[in-house]
Design an enzyme around this catalytic site. Structure first.
Site, PDB file in Angstrom:
ATOM      1  N   ILE A   1       0.833  -1.233   0.000  1.00 38.68           N
ATOM      2  CA  ILE A   1       0.000   0.000   0.000  1.00 38.68           C
ATOM      3  C   ILE A   1       0.852   1.261   0.000  1.00 38.68           C
ATOM      4  CG2 ILE A   1      -0.222   0.143   2.551  1.00 38.68           C
ATOM      5  CD1 ILE A   1      -3.207   0.936   2.024  1.00 38.68           C
ATOM      6  N   THR A   2       2.116   1.168   0.468  1.00 37.43           N
ATOM      7  CA  THR A   2       2.967   2.360   0.520  1.00 37.43           C
ATOM      8  C   THR A   2       3.682   2.639  -0.806  1.00 37.43           C
ATOM      9  OG1 THR A   2       4.775   1.019   1.395  1.00 37.43           O
ATOM     10  CG2 THR A   2       3.379   2.145   3.009  1.00 37.43           C
TER      11      THR A   2
ATOM     12  N   LEU B   1       5.425  -9.906   3.741  1.00 37.70           N
ATOM     13  CA  LEU B   1       5.070 -11.028   2.861  1.00 37.70           C
ATOM     14  C   LEU B   1       5.848 -12.301   3.195  1.00 37.70           C
ATOM     15  CD1 LEU B   1       2.927 -10.031   0.950  1.00 37.70           C
ATOM     16  CD2 LEU B   1       4.519 -10.210  -0.931  1.00 37.70           C
TER      17      LEU B   1
ATOM     18  N   ALA C   1       6.171  -6.254  -3.418  1.00 43.36           N
ATOM     19  CA  ALA C   1       7.243  -6.961  -4.121  1.00 43.36           C
ATOM     20  C   ALA C   1       8.547  -6.199  -3.976  1.00 43.36           C
ATOM     21  CB  ALA C   1       6.917  -7.075  -5.617  1.00 43.36           C
TER      22      ALA C   1
ATOM     23  N   SER D   1      10.454  -4.730  -6.360  1.00 43.65           N
ATOM     24  CA  SER D   1       9.960  -4.483  -7.721  1.00 43.65           C
ATOM     25  C   SER D   1      10.990  -3.861  -8.659  1.00 43.65           C
ATOM     26  CB  SER D   1       8.730  -3.573  -7.649  1.00 43.65           C
ATOM     27  OG  SER D   1       9.136  -2.241  -7.379  1.00 43.65           O
TER      28      SER D   1
ATOM     29  N   SER E   1       3.554  -9.169 -14.216  1.00 45.37           N
ATOM     30  CA  SER E   1       4.307  -8.115 -14.901  1.00 45.37           C
ATOM     31  C   SER E   1       4.678  -8.478 -16.336  1.00 45.37           C
ATOM     32  CB  SER E   1       5.595  -7.856 -14.111  1.00 45.37           C
ATOM     33  OG  SER E   1       6.485  -7.083 -14.866  1.00 45.37           O
TER      34      SER E   1
ATOM     35  N   GLU F   1       7.379  -7.858 -17.528  1.00 39.98           N
ATOM     36  CA  GLU F   1       8.777  -8.316 -17.499  1.00 39.98           C
ATOM     37  C   GLU F   1       8.865  -9.814 -17.765  1.00 39.98           C
ATOM     38  OE1 GLU F   1      10.963  -5.432 -17.756  1.00 39.98           O
ATOM     39  OE2 GLU F   1      12.175  -6.999 -16.841  1.00 39.98           O
TER      40      GLU F   1
ATOM     41  N   TYR G   1      14.056 -10.947 -11.036  1.00 36.32           N
ATOM     42  CA  TYR G   1      12.725 -10.374 -10.756  1.00 36.32           C
ATOM     43  C   TYR G   1      11.676 -11.055 -11.633  1.00 36.32           C
ATOM     44  CZ  TYR G   1       8.833  -7.067 -11.153  1.00 36.32           C
ATOM     45  OH  TYR G   1       7.577  -6.496 -11.192  1.00 36.32           O
TER      46      TYR G   1
ATOM     47  N   ARG H   1       6.101   7.548  -8.862  1.00 38.78           N
ATOM     48  CA  ARG H   1       7.027   6.472  -9.218  1.00 38.78           C
ATOM     49  C   ARG H   1       8.303   6.601  -8.391  1.00 38.78           C
ATOM     50  NH1 ARG H   1       7.628   1.355 -11.112  1.00 38.78           N
ATOM     51  NH2 ARG H   1       7.852   1.258 -13.362  1.00 38.78           N
TER      52      ARG H   1
HETATM   53  P1  NAP Z   1       6.681  -0.182  -5.570  1.00 43.46           P
HETATM   54  O1  NAP Z   1       6.373   1.280  -5.648  1.00 43.46           O
HETATM   55  O2  NAP Z   1       8.090  -0.632  -5.587  1.00 43.46           O
HETATM   56  O3  NAP Z   1       5.972  -0.728  -4.242  1.00 43.46           O
HETATM   57  C1  NAP Z   1       6.291  -2.003  -3.716  1.00 43.46           C
HETATM   58  C2  NAP Z   1       5.571  -2.158  -2.388  1.00 43.46           C
HETATM   59  O4  NAP Z   1       5.899  -3.446  -1.827  1.00 43.46           O
HETATM   60  C3  NAP Z   1       5.986  -1.123  -1.308  1.00 43.46           C
HETATM   61  O5  NAP Z   1       4.826  -0.760  -0.579  1.00 43.46           O
HETATM   62  C4  NAP Z   1       6.938  -1.918  -0.419  1.00 43.46           C
HETATM   63  O6  NAP Z   1       7.008  -1.456   0.899  1.00 43.46           O
HETATM   64  C5  NAP Z   1       6.241  -3.268  -0.448  1.00 43.46           C
HETATM   65  N1  NAP Z   1       7.089  -4.379  -0.007  1.00 43.46           N
HETATM   66  C6  NAP Z   1       8.333  -4.708  -0.449  1.00 43.46           C
HETATM   67  N2  NAP Z   1       8.788  -5.799   0.203  1.00 43.46           N
HETATM   68  C7  NAP Z   1       7.816  -6.166   1.068  1.00 43.46           C
HETATM   69  C8  NAP Z   1       7.696  -7.214   2.012  1.00 43.46           C
HETATM   70  N3  NAP Z   1       8.672  -8.105   2.210  1.00 43.46           N
HETATM   71  N4  NAP Z   1       6.546  -7.316   2.730  1.00 43.46           N
HETATM   72  C9  NAP Z   1       5.549  -6.412   2.570  1.00 43.46           C
HETATM   73  N5  NAP Z   1       5.605  -5.381   1.693  1.00 43.46           N
HETATM   74  C10 NAP Z   1       6.728  -5.266   0.951  1.00 43.46           C
HETATM   75  O7  NAP Z   1       5.930  -0.939  -6.748  1.00 43.46           O
HETATM   76  P2  NAP Z   1       4.713  -0.473  -7.696  1.00 43.46           P
HETATM   77  O8  NAP Z   1       5.289   0.202  -8.882  1.00 43.46           O
HETATM   78  O9  NAP Z   1       3.675   0.187  -6.885  1.00 43.46           O
HETATM   79  O10 NAP Z   1       4.199  -1.882  -8.219  1.00 43.46           O
HETATM   80  C11 NAP Z   1       3.210  -2.611  -7.501  1.00 43.46           C
HETATM   81  C12 NAP Z   1       3.316  -4.079  -7.884  1.00 43.46           C
HETATM   82  O11 NAP Z   1       3.100  -4.236  -9.271  1.00 43.46           O
HETATM   83  C13 NAP Z   1       4.663  -4.733  -7.604  1.00 43.46           C
HETATM   84  O12 NAP Z   1       4.412  -6.077  -7.263  1.00 43.46           O
HETATM   85  C14 NAP Z   1       5.376  -4.678  -8.941  1.00 43.46           C
HETATM   86  O13 NAP Z   1       6.340  -5.691  -9.028  1.00 43.46           O
HETATM   87  C15 NAP Z   1       4.209  -4.884  -9.875  1.00 43.46           C
HETATM   88  N6  NAP Z   1       4.329  -4.304 -11.209  1.00 43.46           N
HETATM   89  C16 NAP Z   1       4.657  -2.977 -11.339  1.00 43.46           C
HETATM   90  C17 NAP Z   1       4.683  -2.416 -12.600  1.00 43.46           C
HETATM   91  C18 NAP Z   1       5.019  -0.960 -12.797  1.00 43.46           C
HETATM   92  O14 NAP Z   1       5.334  -0.574 -13.924  1.00 43.46           O
HETATM   93  N7  NAP Z   1       4.895  -0.140 -11.760  1.00 43.46           N
HETATM   94  C19 NAP Z   1       4.381  -3.211 -13.723  1.00 43.46           C
HETATM   95  C20 NAP Z   1       4.024  -4.534 -13.533  1.00 43.46           C
HETATM   96  C21 NAP Z   1       3.984  -5.066 -12.277  1.00 43.46           C
HETATM   97  P3  NAP Z   1       8.063  -0.298   1.350  1.00 43.46           P
HETATM   98  O15 NAP Z   1       7.368   0.996   1.129  1.00 43.46           O
HETATM   99  O16 NAP Z   1       8.286  -0.624   2.796  1.00 43.46           O
HETATM  100  O17 NAP Z   1       9.306  -0.465   0.494  1.00 43.46           O
HETATM  101  O1  F7E Z   2      13.761   0.466 -16.678  1.00 47.30           O
HETATM  102  C1  F7E Z   2      16.389   1.377 -19.118  1.00 47.30           C
HETATM  103  C2  F7E Z   2      16.465   0.023 -18.465  1.00 47.30           C
HETATM  104  O2  F7E Z   2      13.917   0.435 -14.193  1.00 47.30           O
HETATM  105  C3  F7E Z   2      13.154   0.665 -17.946  1.00 47.30           C
HETATM  106  C4  F7E Z   2       9.227  -2.151 -12.884  1.00 47.30           C
HETATM  107  O3  F7E Z   2       8.090  -1.448 -12.449  1.00 47.30           O
HETATM  108  O4  F7E Z   2       8.412  -2.213 -15.125  1.00 47.30           O
HETATM  109  C5  F7E Z   2       9.503  -1.804 -14.338  1.00 47.30           C
HETATM  110  O5  F7E Z   2      10.689  -2.467 -14.738  1.00 47.30           O
HETATM  111  C6  F7E Z   2      14.201   0.602 -19.039  1.00 47.30           C
HETATM  112  C7  F7E Z   2      15.153  -0.589 -18.931  1.00 47.30           C
HETATM  113  O6  F7E Z   2      11.783  -0.327 -15.367  1.00 47.30           O
HETATM  114  C8  F7E Z   2      18.321   3.662 -17.060  1.00 47.30           C
HETATM  115  O7  F7E Z   2      17.641  -0.676 -18.886  1.00 47.30           O
HETATM  116  C9  F7E Z   2      18.163   3.164 -19.167  1.00 47.30           C
HETATM  117  O8  F7E Z   2      15.307  -1.145 -20.200  1.00 47.30           O
HETATM  118  O9  F7E Z   2      12.321   2.042 -15.306  1.00 47.30           O
HETATM  119  P1  F7E Z   2      12.972   0.716 -15.308  1.00 47.30           P
HETATM  120  P2  F7E Z   2      11.712  -1.857 -15.819  1.00 47.30           P
HETATM  121  O10 F7E Z   2      12.979  -2.564 -15.634  1.00 47.30           O
HETATM  122  O11 F7E Z   2      11.083  -1.898 -17.164  1.00 47.30           O
HETATM  123  C10 F7E Z   2       8.103  -3.613 -15.073  1.00 47.30           C
HETATM  124  C11 F7E Z   2       6.891  -3.872 -15.931  1.00 47.30           C
HETATM  125  C12 F7E Z   2       7.989  -4.134 -13.689  1.00 47.30           C
HETATM  126  O12 F7E Z   2       7.251  -5.082 -13.426  1.00 47.30           O
HETATM  127  C13 F7E Z   2       8.987  -3.640 -12.702  1.00 47.30           C
HETATM  128  O13 F7E Z   2       8.537  -3.869 -11.369  1.00 47.30           O
HETATM  129  O14 F7E Z   2      15.031   1.756 -18.936  1.00 47.30           O
HETATM  130  N1  F7E Z   2      17.264   2.391 -18.511  1.00 47.30           N
HETATM  131  N2  F7E Z   2      18.818   3.946 -18.306  1.00 47.30           N
HETATM  132  C14 F7E Z   2      17.326   2.680 -17.205  1.00 47.30           C
HETATM  133  N3  F7E Z   2      16.619   2.206 -16.156  1.00 47.30           N
HETATM  134  C15 F7E Z   2      16.908   2.722 -14.928  1.00 47.30           C
HETATM  135  N4  F7E Z   2      16.179   2.285 -13.857  1.00 47.30           N
HETATM  136  N5  F7E Z   2      17.885   3.678 -14.743  1.00 47.30           N
HETATM  137  C16 F7E Z   2      18.631   4.180 -15.779  1.00 47.30           C
HETATM  138  O15 F7E Z   2      19.500   5.028 -15.587  1.00 47.30           O
END
Ligand code: NAP
Ligand code: F7E
Length: 329
Positions: free
Chosen positions: A11-12, A63, A86, A88, A129, A131, A153, A188
């Protein structure tokens, strides 16, 4: 009338905050799982930013700690569980592969087990995801596309994805996966590329920095807005039958073009400031992601509402304010 109760793990985080706001607006009582932190004052910053911190009920849990999840489910008795928690950040998953497997993979089994034991009638959403598609097996990825994970991941998410399906098939539970493509927002995490860029643009525009160091500029992502994507999560859990859905904008953009959009929003040229640093590259890359969300369109009536240009403008504007006010988020 008693309010419908939802429990959100994570939730955070970014999605947890937007989902809380949506559910509260829809009349839910929202509970969340929060892990203990030494920086408790910062834990709820996203919920505060969206103005919903006072309307959520938080419970200490993790978790990886099954008994904490059982205790929370027993006291909350939610109708809907959104499992968003997660590790994440993909890049960190190579530095902490075991932890990522434990939280992002096995942690989901803990949640599923807790639900099976305590509230098997609840509905369960798993944050799967894009990913998992990794080295893509089709140019446009749908629910039918094979997976090819390219990071610890993604491998952990794939295990969790199949466990969610397995609990549906083995125990006839209402469990489903939303296969969400990248979604961003002003909330984000700063380590993800979009927010790193918009924060960097704000610092450069305000004269606090003179360059932005990034990794692979050619990577392509299908980027949507988190506010739109949490709506899809909720819509999935309102269907009579549990099923898995892709959520995406159906448009893909390079990191380079994202930079161009963000810099041009403040009248600057990305080429004048962006530097490539090999240290930001990954051991193996997901080169391109592009989702086919037709099933979500047809069955849920869901569609991305925010364009990439609108989202970039919103993120840059929010970071300009934050940097000026020295706010931490
Ligand atoms: P996020 O901002 O990184 O938030 C992750 C959350 O998980 C935070 O509240 C974190 O708590 C909590 N957490 C981590 N480890 C934990 C543990 N051991 N027990 C309980 N809580 C824990 O991620 P998000 O972008 O909101 O994404 C939400 C979910 O969707 C994740 O599962 C991510 O992998 C998935 N997802 C994200 C995307 C995307 O593009 N954003 C895309 C596809 C899937 P703290 O605040 O304490 O760190
Ligand atoms: O990277 C490139 C990097 O870290 C995106 C998570 O929410 O989405 C997220 O995963 C792209 C990659 O996200 C930098 O190499 C270049 O190709 O923003 P990102 P991600 O890895 O796509 C998926 C769907 C999830 O599920 C995940 O939880 O950007 N890139 N330069 C960089 N990335 C970062 N972080 N930093 C750089 O300087």
């Amino acid at each position: 009338m008693t309010k419908k109760r939802a429990l959100i793990t994570g939730i955070t985080g970014q999605d947890g905050a937007y989902l809380s706001k949506l559910l509260i607006e829809n009349g839910y009582e929202v509970h969340g799982v929060v892990r203990r932190s030494a920086s408790a004052d910062l834990v709820c910053s996203r919920l505060i930013w969206l103005g919903v911190a006072d309307e959520t009920v938080l419970h200490d849990g993790d978790l990886t700690d099954l008994s904490s999840l059982i205790r929370i489910l027993d006291s909350v008795k939610p109708a809907e569980i959104y499992n968003l928690a997660a590790q994440s950040f993909v890049k960190s998953s190579w530095q902490q592969p075991y932890l990522t497997g434990l939280v992002t993979g096995l942690g989901v089994t803990n949640m599923l087990e807790a639900m099976r034991l305590v509230c098997p009638e609840a509905r369960f959403y798993q944050a799967s995801s894009s990913e998992m598609y990794g080295q893509v097996q089709e140019p446009i990825q749908s629910e039918k596309t094979s997976f090819y994970p390219r990071s610890p991941y993604a491998a952990a998410k794939l295990y969790a994805h199949w466990m969610t399906i397995n609990y549906r098939e083995s125990f006839n539970l209402y469990t489903l996966n939303g296969i969400l493509f990248n979604h961003e927002s002003p909330l984000r995490g700063i380590e993800f590329v979009t927010r790193k860029i918009t924060d960097g643009v704000a610092r450069i525009k305000l004269g606090l920095s003179d360059e932005l160091s990034l990794g692979n500029l050619e990577a392509k992502r299908d980027w949507g807005h988190a506010r739109d994507y949490v709506k899809a999560m909720w819509m999935m859990l309102q269907q009579d039958q549990p099923d898995d859905y892709v959520v995406a904008t159906q448009r893909t953009t390079t990191v380079r073009d994202f930079c161009t959009l963000a810099f041009s929003h403040v009248g600057l040229k990305a080429d004048d400031y962006v530097r490539v640093d090999k240290r930001h590259f990954r051991p193996s890359e997901v080169d391109v992601l592009l989702g086919d969300a037709s099933k979500a369109h047809d069955k849920l009536g869901w569609k991305a509402e925010t364009t990439l240009e609108e989202m970039v403008a919103e993120m840059v504007d929010a970071d300009l304010v934050r940097v000026q006010q020295k706010e931490h988020l």
